[in-house]
Design a protein around this motif. Structure first.
Motif, PDB file in Angstrom:
ATOM      1  N   ALA A 163       3.764  -6.626   0.392  1.00 33.97           N
ATOM      2  CA  ALA A 163       2.434  -7.113   0.790  1.00 33.97           C
ATOM      3  C   ALA A 163       2.668  -8.225   1.807  1.00 33.97           C
ATOM      4  N   GLY A 164       2.124  -8.054   3.001  1.00 35.34           N
ATOM      5  CA  GLY A 164       2.394  -9.037   4.038  1.00 35.34           C
ATOM      6  C   GLY A 164       3.881  -9.039   4.382  1.00 35.34           C
ATOM      7  N   ILE A 194       1.528   2.637   7.725  1.00 38.40           N
ATOM      8  CA  ILE A 194       1.658   3.804   8.602  1.00 38.40           C
ATOM      9  C   ILE A 194       3.136   4.183   8.728  1.00 38.40           C
ATOM     10  N   SER A 196      -4.455   7.246  13.039  1.00 41.74           N
ATOM     11  CA  SER A 196      -5.715   7.980  13.210  1.00 41.74           C
ATOM     12  C   SER A 196      -5.491   9.469  13.446  1.00 41.74           C
ATOM     13  N   LYS A 207       3.015  -1.519   8.308  1.00 36.88           N
ATOM     14  CA  LYS A 207       3.914  -1.124   7.207  1.00 36.88           C
ATOM     15  C   LYS A 207       3.471   0.186   6.562  1.00 36.88           C
ATOM     16  N   GLY A 214       5.901  -0.845  14.588  1.00 30.97           N
ATOM     17  CA  GLY A 214       4.758  -0.236  13.927  1.00 30.97           C
ATOM     18  C   GLY A 214       3.787   0.445  14.865  1.00 30.97           C
ATOM     19  N   ALA A 215       3.697  -0.030  16.091  1.00 27.03           N
ATOM     20  CA  ALA A 215       2.715   0.549  17.023  1.00 27.03           C
ATOM     21  C   ALA A 215       3.168   0.298  18.467  1.00 27.03           C
TER      22      ALA A 215
HETATM   23  N1  LIG Z   1       0.783   3.183  14.518  1.00 25.43           N
HETATM   24  C1  LIG Z   1      -0.493   2.914  14.159  1.00 25.43           C
HETATM   25  N2  LIG Z   1      -1.487   3.732  14.476  1.00 25.43           N
HETATM   26  C2  LIG Z   1      -2.758   3.477  14.138  1.00 25.43           C
HETATM   27  N3  LIG Z   1      -3.153   2.403  13.489  1.00 25.43           N
HETATM   28  C3  LIG Z   1      -2.217   1.560  13.162  1.00 25.43           C
HETATM   29  C4  LIG Z   1      -0.842   1.752  13.441  1.00 25.43           C
HETATM   30  N4  LIG Z   1      -0.157   0.715  12.966  1.00 25.43           N
HETATM   31  C5  LIG Z   1      -1.078  -0.066  12.390  1.00 25.43           C
HETATM   32  N5  LIG Z   1      -2.300   0.435  12.516  1.00 25.43           N
HETATM   33  C6  LIG Z   1      -3.557  -0.171  12.048  1.00 25.43           C
HETATM   34  O1  LIG Z   1      -3.300  -1.534  11.958  1.00 25.43           O
HETATM   35  C7  LIG Z   1      -3.768  -2.034  10.733  1.00 25.43           C
HETATM   36  C8  LIG Z   1      -2.636  -2.548   9.910  1.00 25.43           C
HETATM   37  O2  LIG Z   1      -1.770  -1.502   9.574  1.00 25.43           O
HETATM   38  P1  LIG Z   1      -1.235  -1.388   8.101  1.00 25.43           P
HETATM   39  O3  LIG Z   1      -2.358  -1.193   7.156  1.00 25.43           O
HETATM   40  O4  LIG Z   1      -0.184  -0.333   8.123  1.00 25.43           O
HETATM   41  O5  LIG Z   1      -0.636  -2.850   7.904  1.00 25.43           O
HETATM   42  P2  LIG Z   1       0.339  -3.372   6.843  1.00 25.43           P
HETATM   43  O6  LIG Z   1       1.481  -3.943   7.597  1.00 25.43           O
HETATM   44  O7  LIG Z   1       0.629  -2.268   5.909  1.00 25.43           O
HETATM   45  O8  LIG Z   1      -0.457  -4.551   6.155  1.00 25.43           O
HETATM   46  P3  LIG Z   1      -0.559  -5.003   4.631  1.00 25.43           P
HETATM   47  O9  LIG Z   1       0.250  -6.230   4.545  1.00 25.43           O
HETATM   48  O10 LIG Z   1      -2.012  -5.238   4.459  1.00 25.43           O
HETATM   49  O11 LIG Z   1      -0.063  -3.899   3.751  1.00 25.43           O
HETATM   50  C9  LIG Z   1      -4.510  -0.915  10.033  1.00 25.43           C
HETATM   51  O12 LIG Z   1      -5.873  -1.065  10.321  1.00 25.43           O
HETATM   52  C10 LIG Z   1      -3.949   0.320  10.666  1.00 25.43           C
HETATM   53  O13 LIG Z   1      -4.923   1.330  10.729  1.00 25.43           O
END
Ligand SMILES: Nc1ncnc2c1ncn2[C@@H]1O[C@H](COP(=O)(O)OP(=O)(O)OP(=O)(O)O)[C@@H](O)[C@H]1O
Ligand SMILES: C[C@H](N)[C@H](N)CCCCCC(=O)O
Ligand SMILES: [Mg+2]
Length: 287
Positions: free
Chosen positions: A161-162, A67, A254, A65, A223-224
């Motif tokens: 969050a989540g 990123i 990164s 989320k 997301g990835a």
């Molecule tokens: N496209 C991406 N490139 C690099 N790292 C990523 C990518 N997507 C996610 N990650 C990594 O995966 C992990 C989770 O990503 P992120 O922090 O964006 O999660 P979130 O969905 O925002 O979670 P939260 O509910 O904690 O806010 C992080 O460690 C982040 O660095």
């Protein structure tokens, strides 16, 4: 549209492999591109840019989320919009990991980044408030803060969050509220960030169904997207294309911030101020 039927039958994974897989996916994406114009008009046109307040949820925690939010902020800023990013409830401060606000600031540098409440433990915000003996987030304080930034920015991205139904805080009545409640209170659109791999179809459908029954317009970002996608990733992409407005490469978080900002428009469709307008071409290049 959320909850709408996909425009093509799902791919039968058992029937494809290797060269045949590539050909089948290509045909599937082409068919979906061809049928796009035949779909009923969505309540908010696909081609219209998303401005104003956009909420960002995920199918789960750790799906990307933050990123994806940074990518949306970067693309919108690059298109000349004034962007704010708000994180209502940041939990896990005690872990020492960079906060979501810090990550977004580093990667995208939007005009405004605000965190409304921070809690030490890495829990849902309401649970984190309770264990710390801190005030829970009040729904209407959050609404007021978001509307205040909406008056000063073209786009306000709000990261939950989540996932969608995580307890965020308390209403004045003492009842818990969720990110879905925030969307209906604000009348805002929602971005759902989803994983690309096995399990995502169910998690994404559950989240879109919950949004659809609440009348919240929603689209999906992966997301990835893996550097070396496998059968399951291609099959999931094909299934999710009708809902997708973006896909970020794994490792995007990164990247050097300059590279991230220049690359972000290529990961997002014009609805999110990007330039990704053909999933077939994108899939061929990504593969
Ligand atoms: N496209 C991406 N490139 C690099 N790292 C990523 C990518 N997507 C996610 N990650 C990594 O995966 C992990 C989770 O990503 P992120 O922090 O964006 O999660 P979130 O969905 O925002 O979670 P939260 O509910 O904690 O806010 C992080 O460690 C982040 O660095
Ligand atoms: C700490 C974590 N990274 C998130 N900020 C909060 C995730 C809450 C998930 C709650 C749940 O669904 O069980
Ligand atoms: Mg996050």
């Amino acid at each position: 549209m959320p909850g709408a039927e996909p425009t093509a039958e799902p791919i039968a994974a058992s029937e494809v492999d290797g060269e045949a897989l590539a050909e089948e996916i290509d045909t599937e994406l082409a068919a979906q591109a061809a049928t796009t114009t035949a779909q009923p008009a969505p309540s908010r046109p696909e081609s219209a840019e998303w401005r104003g307040i956009v909420l960002v949820t995920g199918t789960d925690t750790e799906v990307g989320k933050t990123i994806a939010t940074a990518a949306m902020a970067a693309a919108a800023q690059g298109a000349g919009l004034r962007v704010a990013v708000i994180k209502p409830g940041q939990t896990g401060i005690a872990t020492g990991a960079p906060t979501d606000a810090e990550v977004v600031t580093r990667l995208a540098g939007p005009a405004t980044v605000r965190t409304l409440a921070e809690y030490p433990e890495p829990l849902a915000p309401l649970a984190a408030a309770k264990v710390a003996g801190l005030p829970a987030l009040d729904l209407f304080d959050v609404v007021d803060a978001i509307r205040a930034e909406a008056g000063k920015h073209d786009l306000v991205l709000v990261e939950g969050a989540g996932g969608l139904l995580v307890p965020m805080g308390l209403r004045p009545s003492g009842e818990p509220w969720t990110f879905a409640d925030l969307a209906t209170t604000l009348g805002a659109n929602m971005i759902v960030v989803a994983r690309a791999g096995l399990g995502t179809l169910n998690h994404t459908a559950l989240t879109l169904e919950a949004l659809n029954r609440r009348g919240v317009p929603a689209r999906v970002i992966l997301g990835a997207w893996p550097a070396e996608p496998e059968l399951v990733h291609w099959a999931n992409l094909s299934e999710l294309v009708p809902h997708l407005v973006g896909a970020l490469p794994a490792g995007a978080g990164s990247m050097d911030p300059g590279v991230f900002r220049r690359s972000a428009p290529g990961w997002l469709t014009p609805a999110l101020h990007g330039v990704l307008d053909n999933w077939r071409v994108w899939a061929e290049e990504a593969g």
